[in-house]
Motif scaffolding. Structure first.
Motif, short mmCIF file in Angstrom:
data_model
loop_
_atom_site.label_atom_id
_atom_site.label_comp_id
_atom_site.label_asym_id
_atom_site.label_seq_id
_atom_site.Cartn_x
_atom_site.Cartn_y
_atom_site.Cartn_z
N GLY A 12 -2.03 25.41 12.55
CA GLY A 12 -1.67 24.19 11.83
C GLY A 12 -0.20 23.83 11.88
N PHE A 13 0.59 24.58 12.66
CA PHE A 13 2.02 24.25 12.79
C PHE A 13 2.18 23.06 13.75
N PRO A 14 2.67 21.91 13.29
CA PRO A 14 2.81 20.75 14.17
C PRO A 14 3.64 21.02 15.41
N LEU A 15 4.70 21.83 15.28
CA LEU A 15 5.54 22.13 16.45
C LEU A 15 4.74 22.86 17.51
N ALA A 16 3.99 23.90 17.11
CA ALA A 16 3.20 24.66 18.06
C ALA A 16 2.12 23.79 18.69
N ILE A 17 1.49 22.97 17.87
CA ILE A 17 0.42 22.10 18.38
C ILE A 17 0.98 21.12 19.41
N SER A 18 2.13 20.53 19.12
CA SER A 18 2.69 19.52 20.03
C SER A 18 3.14 20.14 21.34
N VAL A 19 3.74 21.34 21.29
CA VAL A 19 4.23 21.98 22.52
C VAL A 19 3.05 22.49 23.36
N VAL A 20 2.12 23.16 22.71
CA VAL A 20 0.96 23.68 23.45
C VAL A 20 0.13 22.52 24.00
N GLY A 21 -0.08 21.50 23.18
CA GLY A 21 -0.86 20.35 23.63
C GLY A 21 -0.25 19.67 24.84
N LYS A 22 1.06 19.40 24.79
CA LYS A 22 1.71 18.74 25.92
C LYS A 22 1.74 19.62 27.17
N SER A 23 1.80 20.94 26.99
CA SER A 23 1.81 21.82 28.15
C SER A 23 0.47 21.83 28.88
N LEU A 24 -0.59 21.40 28.19
CA LEU A 24 -1.91 21.37 28.79
C LEU A 24 -2.32 19.97 29.26
N CYS A 25 -1.48 19.00 28.96
CA CYS A 25 -1.82 17.62 29.31
C CYS A 25 -1.93 17.46 30.82
N ARG A 26 -3.04 16.90 31.27
CA ARG A 26 -3.32 16.62 32.69
C ARG A 26 -3.28 17.88 33.57
N THR A 27 -3.66 19.01 32.99
CA THR A 27 -3.77 20.23 33.79
C THR A 27 -5.23 20.44 34.21
N SER A 28 -5.43 21.38 35.08
CA SER A 28 -6.75 21.61 35.65
C SER A 28 -7.64 22.42 34.70
N ALA A 29 -8.92 22.47 35.04
CA ALA A 29 -9.84 23.29 34.25
C ALA A 29 -9.45 24.76 34.32
N ALA A 30 -8.97 25.19 35.49
CA ALA A 30 -8.55 26.59 35.64
C ALA A 30 -7.41 26.93 34.70
N GLU A 31 -6.45 26.00 34.55
CA GLU A 31 -5.32 26.24 33.65
C GLU A 31 -5.79 26.31 32.20
N TRP A 32 -6.72 25.46 31.81
CA TRP A 32 -7.28 25.52 30.46
C TRP A 32 -7.95 26.87 30.22
N ARG A 33 -8.73 27.32 31.19
CA ARG A 33 -9.42 28.60 31.01
C ARG A 33 -8.41 29.75 30.92
N LYS A 34 -7.38 29.68 31.73
CA LYS A 34 -6.36 30.73 31.71
C LYS A 34 -5.67 30.79 30.35
N ARG A 35 -5.26 29.63 29.83
CA ARG A 35 -4.56 29.60 28.54
C ARG A 35 -5.50 30.02 27.41
N HIS A 36 -6.78 29.67 27.54
CA HIS A 36 -7.75 30.06 26.51
C HIS A 36 -7.93 31.56 26.49
#
Length: 822
Positions: A368-392
Motif C-alpha cells: 500500500g505504499f504509493p511510492l513503491a506502487i508507482s515505481v514498481v508499476g512504471k518499471s513493468l509498463c509495456r514490458t513482456s509477459a516474460a518480464e512480468w513472470r520474472k518479477r512475480h
C-alpha cells in the motif's frame, strides 16, 4: 529624526492631486480603450491599492521627515499621466503604436511596483522607535502594499517572469496527476485547516513513501485552502535542519524582500514574526515538510502568537508536544490496485496484461505504499509477459514487505533495467546531491556525457528513462521551454528521499578504495569515521561528491583521487576554500561548484584549477568568481562553461591574454542571473567556435559587442530577461548559422535591426513581452522561420508578415510556471 519615513512631505497635496489625476485618467482610458484593456486594468488595480497610502500621506504630512525617496514616485505618476493621455489618442487600427505603447504601460507598472518595494526595504532598516502611531500606521501600510505588489497583488503573476529567481522558493511542489486514495485524508485535513477553532499546529505523520508530501501539496492546491490563505502559503522542506535561519531566509526570498542580517536564530525568528504580522490580514499557512527530531527546537521558535496562523508539519515522527497528530495510512487494496494498474497498464491496448491474481500479488507485495506502487508499476509498463513472470517470481520469494524492506522493493525496480547498465548507473549518480535540493538537469547531462561517453542526446535519453520509471521527477520552470531546442537550462530534477537513500546505499557498498563513486557528506564538521581512520586515503572512483553544511570550516583531509572524472562540491558557506587535492586530479573532466546558501560565496584556492588540463565542463553556481585569466589558469580543453547566480565582475579582469587564447575550445557558454554583468569582456567575439550562447536574467547588461557578427558558428542565442539591453548590434545579420534566438522580456529593445532579415537559417524566435519592439520590413526575408513565440501584442505585429512567410506558426504565450528552486 527617529523613524525617518521614506515619504516626501514636499509632495503634500500636490502629490495627492497628481495621484488623483492619474487614477481618474487610467479609469477613463480603461473604459474607452479596449486595445489597452489588460495593461490599463492592471495599472488601475495597482493604483487603487495605493490610494489609502496617498491619502494617509496627505493627512499626516506635517509629521513626516523629508528624504525625498517618494519624489521618484511623484515623477512616475506624472510620466504615467502623459503616457495614458497618449494612449487615449491612439486609433484602434494603429497596430504599431499600440504595440509600442502597451510595452510602455508594462514598464511603468513595473517601475512603480519596484519603487514601492525599495521604499519599504529602506524603511525596514531605519529607526522607527520614536514615531507617532499614525506614522507607524503609514510604515505598516507601505509594508503591506509592498507585499501585495511584490506578489503581483491582483496582477496576474503570469504576466512577468523577470524575478523568478526569487519567486516560488516556498511554493508547494507541482502535482503531475491527481493523487489516488487520498480523498478522505485530504477532506479531513482541509476541515482542520479551515476551522479557526482547531489546533494551530497539525502534524501529518506516516512512514516514508506513504504520500505525506503529496497530500500536503494537494492540500495547498485545494481551492478552499487557496481561497483562505491566498498568497500566504509557505512550503519549506526541512530535512535534518538544525538552523532556523534557513527557513526564514527562504521565506524572505519567496516574498522578494532583501535579506536582513540576522544576529542569531532568535533575531531571525523575530524578523519572521514581524513579517507575518505585516502580510495580513490574510491567514498564514506554513508547511514544514519532512521534519526530523533534530529540528524540534526550531518548531518552538516558530510558535508565534498570530491570529489565523497555522503550521502543517509532515514527518515520520509524531511530535506530540507540538500539535495534534493526523496519521496517514497506506492505501487500501482497491486504491492500490487502481494506482498500480493506472501506471503499469496504460490504456493503449499494446501492453501485456497479466491475470488478476498476479496483479493482486504484486500490489500486495508493495504493502500500500504509493511510492513503491508507482515505481514498481512504471518499471513493468509495456514490458513482456516474460518480464512480468520474472518479477512475480522474485516477489513470491519474499514475505509481504515490512517497513524496513521498502528499499528492497524499490531496488527490484532498479534492477529491472536489465541490460541497460548505463541507465542504472545514472540512477546511482543521483545520490551525489544534497537531500531535498533540485538538481539542474544540465549538471546531470554534463556528468553523464563524460562518465559514460555519451553525446548530449544520449545523456538526455537517460534523464527521460529515469523520469518515465518514476525514479525522478523533471520540473520545468519556464512553460515555453522547448526540449526540441536542445536547451535544458530551465529543467530541474527532484527525487524522493527513499529513492535517494536507495542510490546512496548502492553506491556505498564495497570497500571505499574500490567504489565507482565516493559520496562524502560532512555535517557540523563531523568527518566520517572511515575518512578519519585514513592517514592518506586513495580512491579509484570516477565520481567524487563532497557535500558540506553551513558550519563547515573548509578543513580538508589528505586524499588521493587520481581517477576522478567528475567532482561535485556542494556547500552552503559564505566563504569556501577549494580542497588542495584538486590539483592532483589529472583526469578531471567535469567540475561542479554548487553553493546552496543564500549569497554568493567567496572562493579561495581558485588557482588550483589551473592544474586541471583535461577539464571540459565547469559549472559555478552562486559564487564570487576570481579572475579566470590568472597566469596559472589553463582552460585549454574547456568546451562548456556555466556561470549561474554568480558575481562575475572580477572574472574577466586582469587579463594578460586574449580571451580566445584562454578558452580556445569553448563552444557553449551560459551566464544566468549574474546581476553584476554590464558588458561582455573585450575580445569576446573572438570566441569564434561558440555554438551556444545563453545570457539570461542578467538585468544590468547594457549592450552586446558591436563585432558580435564574428561568432560565425553561433547556432543558439538566448538573451531573455536582459531588461536593460537596448538593442542588438547590426552585425548580428552575419550569424548565418543562427537557428534559435530568444529575446523574451528584453523590455528595453524597442526595435530589431534591419539586418535581422539576413538570418536566413533562423528557425525559431522567442519574443514574449516584447510588445514595444518594432519589427523591420526585412523580417519578411526570414523564409526558414518556422515558429514565433510571443505575447498577444507581439503576435499581432507578426501577423502582418504572415502572407510573406506561409510556413510560419505564431504561438501566443499565456502562462509561466513560477515554480523555482526550493
Amino acid at each position: 529624526m527617529a523613524g525617518q519615513v521614506v515619504v516626501s512631505a514636499v509632495a503634500g497635496a500636490a502629490f495627492e492631486i497628481i495621484f488623483d489625476t492619474s487614477i481618474r485618467g487610467v479609469v477613463t482610458a480603461h473604459k474607452n480603450n479596449s486595445q489597452f484593456e489588460p495593461s490599463l486594468k492592471r495599472l488601475k488595480e495597482m493604483l487603487e491599492d495605493m490610494a489609502p497610502i496617498i491619502k494617509l500621506i496627505e493627512s499626516i504630512k506635517a509629521e513626516l521627515y523629508q528624504p525625498q525617496q517618494l519624489e521618484r514616485l511623484k515623477g512616475l505618476m506624472t510620466e504615467g499621466n502623459d503616457l495614458v493621455n497618449k494612449c487615449s489618442k491612439i486609433h484602434k487600427f494603429n497596430i504599431l503604436k499600440k504595440v509600442r505603447y502597451n510595452g510602455k504601460l508594462l514598464r511603468l507598472e513595473k517601475d512603480i511596483r519596484d519603487h514601492i518595494s525599495s521604499v519599504w526595504q529602506l524603511q525596514e532598516v531605519g529607526d522607527t522607535k520614536g514615531v507617532s502611531s499614525r506614522v507607524r500606521q503609514l510604515i505598516d501600510e507601505i509594508g503591506k502594499l509592498s507585499m501585495t505588489l511584490s506578489n503581483g497583488g491582483r496582477v496576474d503573476s503570469s504576466e512577468s517572469y523577470s524575478n523568478t529567481i526569487l519567486a516560488g522558493v516556498c511554493s508547494p511542489p507541482r502535482l503531475k496527476v491527481d493523487p489516488v486514495g487520498l480523498e478522505i485524508p485530504l477532506s479531513d485535513l482541509r476541515i482542520k485547516l479551515l476551522n479557526d477553532e482547531t489546533s494551530q499546529h497539525i502534524v501529518l505523520s506516516a512512514p516514508g513513501g506513504c504520500g505525506k508530501t503529496t497530500l500536503a501539496t494537494a492540500l495547498c492546491q485545494h481551492g478552499d485552502v487557496k481561497d483562505k490563505f491566498k498568497s500566504n502559503i509557505f512550503f519549506v522542506s526541512v530535512p535534518k535542519l538544525r538552523n532556523l535561519m534557513v527557513i526564514v531566509k527562504k521565506i524572505f526570498q519567496h516574498k522578494k524582500i532583501e535579506l536582513p542580517v540576522f544576529r542569531s536564530e532568535e533575531d531571525a525568528a523575530n524578523h519572521l514574526e514581524r513579517l507575518f504580522k505585516q502580510i495580513g490580514p490574510d491567514p498564514i499557512l506554513l508547511v514544514l515538510d519532512d521534519v526530523w527530531p533534530v529540528s524540534e527546537s526550531i518548531l518552538d521558535m516558530l510558535n508565534f502568537r498570530i491570529e489565523n496562523y497555522k503550521i502543517l508539519l509532515t514527518s515520520i515522527y509524531e511530535f506530540p508536544s507540538f500539535g495534534s497528530t493526523y496519521k496517514l495510512e497506506t492505501l487500501n487494496l482497491a486504491d492500490a490496485m487502481t494506482l498500480f494498474q493506472k501506471l503499469a497498464l496504460p490504456r493503449d491496448q499494446q501492453s501485456y496484461a497479466p491475470d488478476q491474481q498476479i496483479l493482486e500479488e504484486m500490489v500486495k507485495w508493495c504493502r500500500g505504499f504509493p511510492l513503491a506502487i508507482s515505481v514498481v508499476g512504471k518499471s513493468l509498463c509495456r514490458t513482456s509477459a516474460a518480464e512480468w513472470r520474472k518479477r512475480h517470481r522474485e516477489c513470491s520469494k519474499h514475505e509481504i514487505l515490512s517497513d524496513n524492506e521498502i528499499l528492497d522493493c524499490l531496488q527490484s525496480s532498479v534492477e529491472a533495467f536489465n541490460d541497460d547498465v548505463v541507465a542504472k548507473e545514472c540512477f546511482m549518480d543521483l545520490g551525489s546531491f544534497p537531500e531535498d535540493q533540485r538538481i539542474p538537469a544540465t549538471t546531470l547531462i554534463d556528468m553523464w556525457a563524460e562518465l559514460y561517453n555519451l553525446d548530449e542526446d544520449g545523456a538526455i535519453a537517460n534523464l527521460h528513462e529515469l523520469s518515465d520509471r518514476n525514479l525522478i521527477e523533471v520540473v520545468v520552470t519556464r512553460k515555453d521551454a522547448n526540449e526540441d531546442d536542445g536547451s535544458y537550462n530551465e529543467h530541474f530534477v527532484t527525487q524522493h528521499d527513499l529513492l535517494r537513500e536507495l542510490a546512496i546505499r548502492g553506491s556505498n557498498s564495497g570497500n571505499i578504495e574500490h567504489r565507482k563513486r565516493v559520496l562524502l557528506e560532512i555535517i557540523e564538521n563531523k568527518i566520517p569515521e572511515w575518512l578519519m581512520e585514513q592517514d592518506q586515503l586513495s580512491i579509484r572512483a570516477k565520481l567524487l561528491s563532497i557535500s558540506t553544511d553551513e558550519t563547515f570550516s573548509s578543513s580538508w583531509s589528505t586524499m588521493q583521487a587520481p581517477e576522478v572524472e567528475v567532482l561535485l562540491l556542494n556547500f552552503q558557506t559564505e566563504k569556501y576554500s577549494l580542497p588542495e587535492f584538486i590539483e592532483r586530479m589529472n583526469k578531471l573532466k567535469v567540475l561542479v561548484l554548487h553553493n546552496y546558501g543564500f549569497v554568493p560565496a567567496e572562493l579561495s584556492n581558485f588557482p588550483l584549477l589551473g592544474s586541471l588540463s583535461n577539464l571540459k565542463r565547469i559549472r559555478l553556481e552562486k559564487v564570487s568568481i576570481p579572475s579566470l585569466f590568472l597566469t596559472s589558469m589553463k582552460w585549454r580543453k574547456l568546451e562548456k562553461m556555466s556561470l549561474v547566480m554568480c558575481n562575475i565582475d572580477q572574472a574577466f579582469n586582469k587579463s594578460t591574454n586574449k580571451i580566445s587564447d584562454a578558452f580556445p575550445k569553448l563552444v557553449d557558454l551560459t551566464i544566468d542571473y549574474c546581476n553584476d554583468l554590464e558588458e561582455l569582456p573585450t575580445g569576446f567575439s573572438d570566441l569564434v567556435l561558440l555554438r551556444k550562447l545563453s545570457i539570461t536574467n542578467c538585468h544590468k547588461l547594457l549592450a552586446l559587442p558591436e563585432d558580435m557578427g564574428n561568432l560565425l558558428d553561433l547556432e543558439v542565442l538566448r538573451l531573455n530577461s536582459c531588461i536593460e539591453l537596448t538593442e542588438l548590434p547590426g552585425t548580428i545579420g552575419r550569424l548565418h548559422k543562427l537557428q534559435i534566438l530568444d529575446l523574451s522580456e528584453c523590455l528595453s529593445v524597442t526595435e530589431l535591426p534591419e539586418q535581422i532579415g539576413q538570418l536566413h537559417d533562423l528557425r525559431k524566435l522567442y519574443m514574449i513581452e516584447c510588445s514595444s519592439c518594432e519589427l523591420p520590413s526585412s523580417v519578411e526575408n526570414l523564409f526558414r522561420l518556422k515558429e514565433v513565440i510571443g505575447d498577444q501584442e507581439t503576435a499581432m505585429s507578426w501577423n502582418r508578415f504572415k502572407p510573406c512567410l506561409p510556413s510560419l506558426t505564431i504561438k501566443v504565450h499565456k502562462e509561466n510556471n513560477l515554480n523555482w528552486l526550493g
